[in-house]
Design a protein around this motif. Structure first.
Motif, PDB file in Angstrom:
ATOM      1  N   ASP A 268       0.984  -1.022   0.314  1.00  0.00           N
ATOM      2  CA  ASP A 268      -0.022  -0.097  -0.242  1.00  0.00           C
ATOM      3  C   ASP A 268       0.567   1.579  -0.270  1.00  0.00           C
ATOM      4  OD1 ASP A 268      -2.311   1.566   0.599  1.00  0.00           O
ATOM      5  OD2 ASP A 268      -2.957   1.606   1.995  1.00  0.00           O
ATOM      6  N   PRO A 269       0.787   1.827  -1.035  1.00  0.00           N
ATOM      7  CA  PRO A 269       2.065   2.768  -0.815  1.00  0.00           C
ATOM      8  C   PRO A 269       1.282   4.597  -0.575  1.00  0.00           C
ATOM      9  CG  PRO A 269       0.376   3.123  -3.195  1.00  0.00           C
ATOM     10  CD  PRO A 269       0.312   1.961  -2.348  1.00  0.00           C
ATOM     11  N   TRP A 270       2.421   5.183   0.212  1.00  0.00           N
ATOM     12  CA  TRP A 270       2.275   5.604   0.253  1.00  0.00           C
ATOM     13  C   TRP A 270       3.473   7.262  -0.223  1.00  0.00           C
ATOM     14  CZ3 TRP A 270       4.965   9.926   3.654  1.00  0.00           C
ATOM     15  CH2 TRP A 270       4.731  10.762   4.721  1.00  0.00           C
ATOM     16  N   CYS A 294       9.726  11.614   7.569  1.00  0.00           N
ATOM     17  CA  CYS A 294       9.185  10.745   8.065  1.00  0.00           C
ATOM     18  C   CYS A 294       7.697  10.133   7.727  1.00  0.00           C
ATOM     19  CB  CYS A 294       9.374  10.181   9.257  1.00  0.00           C
ATOM     20  SG  CYS A 294      10.983  10.388  10.378  1.00  0.00           S
ATOM     21  N   ALA A 295       7.992   8.884   6.908  1.00  0.00           N
ATOM     22  CA  ALA A 295       6.688   8.188   6.881  1.00  0.00           C
ATOM     23  C   ALA A 295       6.146   8.092   7.820  1.00  0.00           C
ATOM     24  CB  ALA A 295       6.368   7.257   5.581  1.00  0.00           C
ATOM     25  N   PRO A 296       4.618   7.673   8.003  1.00  0.00           N
ATOM     26  CA  PRO A 296       4.390   7.132   9.543  1.00  0.00           C
ATOM     27  C   PRO A 296       4.522   5.767   9.342  1.00  0.00           C
ATOM     28  CG  PRO A 296       2.340   7.315   7.387  1.00  0.00           C
ATOM     29  CD  PRO A 296       3.488   7.714   6.759  1.00  0.00           C
ATOM     30  N   ASP A 297       4.176   5.376  11.332  1.00  0.00           N
ATOM     31  CA  ASP A 297       5.228   4.621  11.919  1.00  0.00           C
ATOM     32  C   ASP A 297       4.817   2.977  10.788  1.00  0.00           C
ATOM     33  OD1 ASP A 297       6.755   5.506  13.558  1.00  0.00           O
ATOM     34  OD2 ASP A 297       4.673   4.616  15.249  1.00  0.00           O
ATOM     35  N   GLY A 298       5.243   1.655  10.499  1.00  0.00           N
ATOM     36  CA  GLY A 298       4.282   0.655  10.206  1.00  0.00           C
ATOM     37  C   GLY A 298       5.037   0.830   8.738  1.00  0.00           C
ATOM     38  N   TYR A 299       5.478   1.949   7.780  1.00  0.00           N
ATOM     39  CA  TYR A 299       5.743   1.826   6.524  1.00  0.00           C
ATOM     40  C   TYR A 299       7.500   1.992   6.515  1.00  0.00           C
ATOM     41  CZ  TYR A 299       0.893   3.583   5.489  1.00  0.00           C
ATOM     42  OH  TYR A 299      -0.129   3.578   5.177  1.00  0.00           O
ATOM     43  N   LYS A 300       7.465   1.381   5.110  1.00  0.00           N
ATOM     44  CA  LYS A 300       8.613   1.555   5.051  1.00  0.00           C
ATOM     45  C   LYS A 300       9.610   2.163   3.405  1.00  0.00           C
ATOM     46  CE  LYS A 300      10.499  -2.795   6.974  1.00  0.00           C
ATOM     47  NZ  LYS A 300      10.666  -4.460   7.005  1.00  0.00           N
ATOM     48  N   LEU A 301      10.390   2.736   3.300  1.00  0.00           N
ATOM     49  CA  LEU A 301      10.858   3.733   1.748  1.00  0.00           C
ATOM     50  C   LEU A 301      10.962   2.975   1.008  1.00  0.00           C
ATOM     51  CD1 LEU A 301      13.561   5.478   3.495  1.00  0.00           C
ATOM     52  CD2 LEU A 301      11.193   6.664   3.205  1.00  0.00           C
ATOM     53  N   ASN A 302       9.982   3.347  -0.392  1.00  0.00           N
ATOM     54  CA  ASN A 302      10.203   2.203  -1.025  1.00  0.00           C
ATOM     55  C   ASN A 302      11.279   2.462  -1.736  1.00  0.00           C
ATOM     56  OD1 ASN A 302       9.466   1.481  -3.848  1.00  0.00           O
ATOM     57  ND2 ASN A 302       7.373   2.416  -4.092  1.00  0.00           N
ATOM     58  N   GLN A 324      19.137  12.056   2.184  1.00  0.00           N
ATOM     59  CA  GLN A 324      20.276  11.200   2.886  1.00  0.00           C
ATOM     60  C   GLN A 324      18.667  10.232   3.714  1.00  0.00           C
ATOM     61  OE1 GLN A 324      22.985   9.877   2.104  1.00  0.00           O
ATOM     62  NE2 GLN A 324      23.424  12.328   0.623  1.00  0.00           N
ATOM     63  N   ILE A 325      19.152   9.416   3.414  1.00  0.00           N
ATOM     64  CA  ILE A 325      18.079   7.816   4.285  1.00  0.00           C
ATOM     65  C   ILE A 325      18.699   8.006   5.224  1.00  0.00           C
ATOM     66  CG2 ILE A 325      16.956   5.423   4.206  1.00  0.00           C
ATOM     67  CD1 ILE A 325      17.560   4.801   1.243  1.00  0.00           C
ATOM     68  N   ALA A 326      17.774   7.856   5.948  1.00  0.00           N
ATOM     69  CA  ALA A 326      17.728   7.946   7.882  1.00  0.00           C
ATOM     70  C   ALA A 326      17.035   6.921   8.464  1.00  0.00           C
ATOM     71  CB  ALA A 326      18.033   9.307   8.845  1.00  0.00           C
ATOM     72  N   GLY A 327      17.069   5.554   8.356  1.00  0.00           N
ATOM     73  CA  GLY A 327      16.486   4.881   8.758  1.00  0.00           C
ATOM     74  C   GLY A 327      15.512   3.654   7.965  1.00  0.00           C
ATOM     75  N   ALA A 328      14.539   2.997   8.228  1.00  0.00           N
ATOM     76  CA  ALA A 328      13.971   2.529   7.625  1.00  0.00           C
ATOM     77  C   ALA A 328      12.563   3.373   7.302  1.00  0.00           C
ATOM     78  CB  ALA A 328      12.705   1.255   8.200  1.00  0.00           C
ATOM     79  N   ARG A 329      11.755   4.535   7.807  1.00  0.00           N
ATOM     80  CA  ARG A 329      11.083   5.410   6.833  1.00  0.00           C
ATOM     81  C   ARG A 329      11.403   6.903   6.923  1.00  0.00           C
ATOM     82  NH1 ARG A 329       7.789   7.338  11.486  1.00  0.00           N
ATOM     83  NH2 ARG A 329       8.579   7.010  13.014  1.00  0.00           N
ATOM     84  N   VAL A 361      10.642  18.444   0.674  1.00  0.00           N
ATOM     85  CA  VAL A 361      11.202  17.625   0.017  1.00  0.00           C
ATOM     86  C   VAL A 361       9.930  15.697  -0.212  1.00  0.00           C
ATOM     87  CG1 VAL A 361      11.533  16.953   2.407  1.00  0.00           C
ATOM     88  CG2 VAL A 361      13.065  15.310   0.665  1.00  0.00           C
ATOM     89  N   THR A 362      10.161  15.340  -1.193  1.00  0.00           N
ATOM     90  CA  THR A 362       9.044  13.924  -0.994  1.00  0.00           C
ATOM     91  C   THR A 362       8.975  12.615  -0.798  1.00  0.00           C
ATOM     92  OG1 THR A 362       8.009  15.274  -3.511  1.00  0.00           O
ATOM     93  CG2 THR A 362       7.523  12.981  -2.808  1.00  0.00           C
ATOM     94  N   VAL A 363       8.748  12.449   0.384  1.00  0.00           N
ATOM     95  CA  VAL A 363       9.227  10.653   1.091  1.00  0.00           C
ATOM     96  C   VAL A 363       7.710   9.757   0.466  1.00  0.00           C
ATOM     97  CG1 VAL A 363       9.546   9.377   3.108  1.00  0.00           C
ATOM     98  CG2 VAL A 363       9.889  11.757   3.149  1.00  0.00           C
ATOM     99  N   ASN A 364       8.661   9.220  -0.216  1.00  0.00           N
ATOM    100  CA  ASN A 364       7.782   7.745  -0.239  1.00  0.00           C
ATOM    101  C   ASN A 364       7.815   6.927   0.033  1.00  0.00           C
ATOM    102  OD1 ASN A 364       6.936   8.451  -3.335  1.00  0.00           O
ATOM    103  ND2 ASN A 364       9.115   9.023  -4.162  1.00  0.00           N
ATOM    104  N   ALA A 365       6.878   6.295   0.194  1.00  0.00           N
ATOM    105  CA  ALA A 365       6.974   4.378   1.533  1.00  0.00           C
ATOM    106  C   ALA A 365       6.463   4.037   0.934  1.00  0.00           C
ATOM    107  CB  ALA A 365       6.878   5.025   3.297  1.00  0.00           C
ATOM    108  N   GLN A 366       5.776   2.625   1.550  1.00  0.00           N
ATOM    109  CA  GLN A 366       4.557   1.817   1.570  1.00  0.00           C
ATOM    110  C   GLN A 366       4.881   0.618   2.434  1.00  0.00           C
ATOM    111  OE1 GLN A 366       6.500  -0.275  -2.001  1.00  0.00           O
ATOM    112  NE2 GLN A 366       8.076  -1.185  -0.827  1.00  0.00           N
ATOM    113  N   VAL A 367       3.886   0.640   3.013  1.00  0.00           N
ATOM    114  CA  VAL A 367       3.440  -0.715   3.910  1.00  0.00           C
ATOM    115  C   VAL A 367       2.575  -1.724   3.200  1.00  0.00           C
ATOM    116  CG1 VAL A 367       0.937  -0.096   4.425  1.00  0.00           C
ATOM    117  CG2 VAL A 367       2.289  -1.205   6.249  1.00  0.00           C
TER     118      VAL A 367
END
Length: 451
Positions: A268-270, A294-302, A324-329, A361-367
């Motif tokens: 599910d993209p965010w 950051c993306a919401p909790d539970g999401y990971k960067l795409n 720069q990527i900083a952690g999972a989300r 800055v645009t953050v792209n994540a997914q769960v």
């Protein structure tokens, strides 16, 4: 009782070993004694064996005893002589007795250790030797016989469709005939102790259930008549056929029913764009300003595109770095705020310009959520017992699925003709039960049926 039998066997083996170790001193009496000891041990062993072994051993015991009687009759006056002093039929009788002794010892050990087809064959071969030894003596009618069929059982489709008939004097005459299940069979080879015949194709093709096929052999015997001092020899057809039987089992077939299923990740993209700007009234400002988004909790960067940035302004000594990527989300954006400084005067100073920057800055994540793969069912049937390997592929496996976990289950029905003789189940949790080896690789299940 078993220990007594073993001691008798050891004694017989030592006796024969000692007399064969010194060929020059080997006497007729030593050969006869070794044969008698071996036969005694054999009789003790078969008395405690099963019915099939006892039945097989009775003929050997009788014929071996006949050899001992023949040694007394033919060599009774030469018991103290060395066998090297014998010649012709007398020497052959002594040599046959040595061979027979070894075979009886082997049969006794086989009976003592285990019973089975190999044990019976060992007994049968010794019986053939004993019969040859007695009936090859002068003026004795050479009456052919069949002792056993090898193999005693075979399977249509996987075993060679021929039978070896083991026995005595099977090379007498020129035109023997063999019938298997009433059908004429071709003779492939023939020797003194063996006749090999092919099983007719029409007989093999008719096998749909396990059957015992009668085997009948018409063959001559060498009739010997003692007329004064002359032994008259002539071949005559035996009054009746020699008979035995061979078991033929139908071809094995394998029916396989199975299913393949599994789970995979559905994403599910965010995506969200954050605007950030910074200014300072101090025209001499000079410091870093790194922000985290950051993306919401539970999401990971795409992983295919975790971020994007649009840099709008950075004046004076200000600058905007790459995210720069900083952690999972999370993503960090490094920036620096720097003013243009001051122009100094004697009584004051003038601002050259204030520091300022602005970016999006645009953050792209997914769960990920687990989703079931539609179950795929399959059926395979072998084209005979020769085919033992099978495989099936889930249609969804053509295009790789993310983080997929495949599962499978199979049921193998082993059919003998029209009857199902065994059913074996296997699957993800038990891939290799007895009789089946299976494995799953990237949505394809591989199955091999073992003997």
């Amino acid at each position: 009782m078993a220990n007594i039998v073993r001691l008798m066997i050891i004694s017989a083996v030592l006796t024969l070993s000692s007399i064969t170790a010194s060929a020059q001193g080997l006497t007729v009496m030593a050969v006869k004694t070794a044969l008698e000891d071996a036969l005694k041990a054999f009789n003790s062993a078969i008395n405690t064996a099963g019915n099939e072994v006892r039945s097989s051993g009775t003929s050997l015991a009788t014929n071996a005893q006949n050899v001992i009687v023949d040694m007394n009759d033919q060599l009774g006056g030469r018991l103290t002589m060395s066998i090297s002093q014998l010649d012709g039929l007398q020497r052959r009788l002594a040599d046959d007795a040595i061979v027979l002794t070894r075979q009886i010892q082997q049969a006794t050990l086989a009976v003592t250790n285990a019973a089975g087809e190999q044990t019976r064959q060992t007994i049968f071969e010794a019986d053939i030797t004993a019969y040859n030894a007695s009936y090859s003596l002068p003026c004795r009618t050479l009456t052919p016989r069949i002792v056993y069929a090898n193999p005693s059982a075979l399977r249509r489709g996987s075993d060679l469709a021929e039978v070896r008939l083991r026995g005595n004097f099977l090379d007498i005459g020129e035109n023997p005939t063999v019938k298997i299940d009433g059908k004429a069979a071709d003779i492939i080879a023939r020797s003194r102790n063996e006749l090999v015949a092919s099983i007719p194709k029409e007989v093999i093709d008719s096998i749909s259930d396990t059957r015992s096929l009668p085997v009948a052999v018409r063959i001559d015997q060498a009739k010997r008549t003692n007329f004064w001092v002359y032994c008259y020899d002539r071949n005559t057809e035996m009054d009746s056929s020699l008979s035995t039987a061979i078991i033929v089992k139908p071809e094995l077939y394998y029916n396989i029913h199975g299913s393949i299923s599994g789970m995979y990740d559905v994403y599910d993209p965010w995506s969200h764009t954050f605007r950030y700007s910074k200014s300072d009234d101090d025209c001499g400002a000079n410091y870093d300003d790194t922000q985290q988004f950051c993306a919401p909790d539970g999401y990971k960067l795409n992983p295919s595109g975790p971020f994007g940035i649009a840099k709008y302004s950075a004046n004076c000594n200000s600058s905007i770095g790459d995210p720069q990527i900083a952690g999972a989300r999370c993503v960090t954006v490094p920036a620096h705020l720097g003013g243009c400084g001051y122009r100094n005067f004697y009584l004051g100073r003038e601002c050259r310009g204030r520091g300022f920057f602005e970016y999006d800055v645009t953050v792209n994540a997914q769960v990920a959520t687990r989703s079931a793969i539609q179950t795929y069912e399959f059926d395979h049937s072998s084209n005979g017992s020769v085919q033992r390997s099978f495989q099936a592929t889930h249609p969804s496996a053509i295009n790789p699925l993310p983080n997929v976990a495949w599962q499978y289950s199979i049921v193998v029905d082993i059919k003998e003709g029209t009857k199902t003789i065994k059913t074996i189940s296997a699957g993800t949790g038990s891939p290799n039960p007895e009789g089946v080896v299976s494995r799953m690789v990237d949505g394809t299940v591989y199955i091999e049926v073992k003997d």
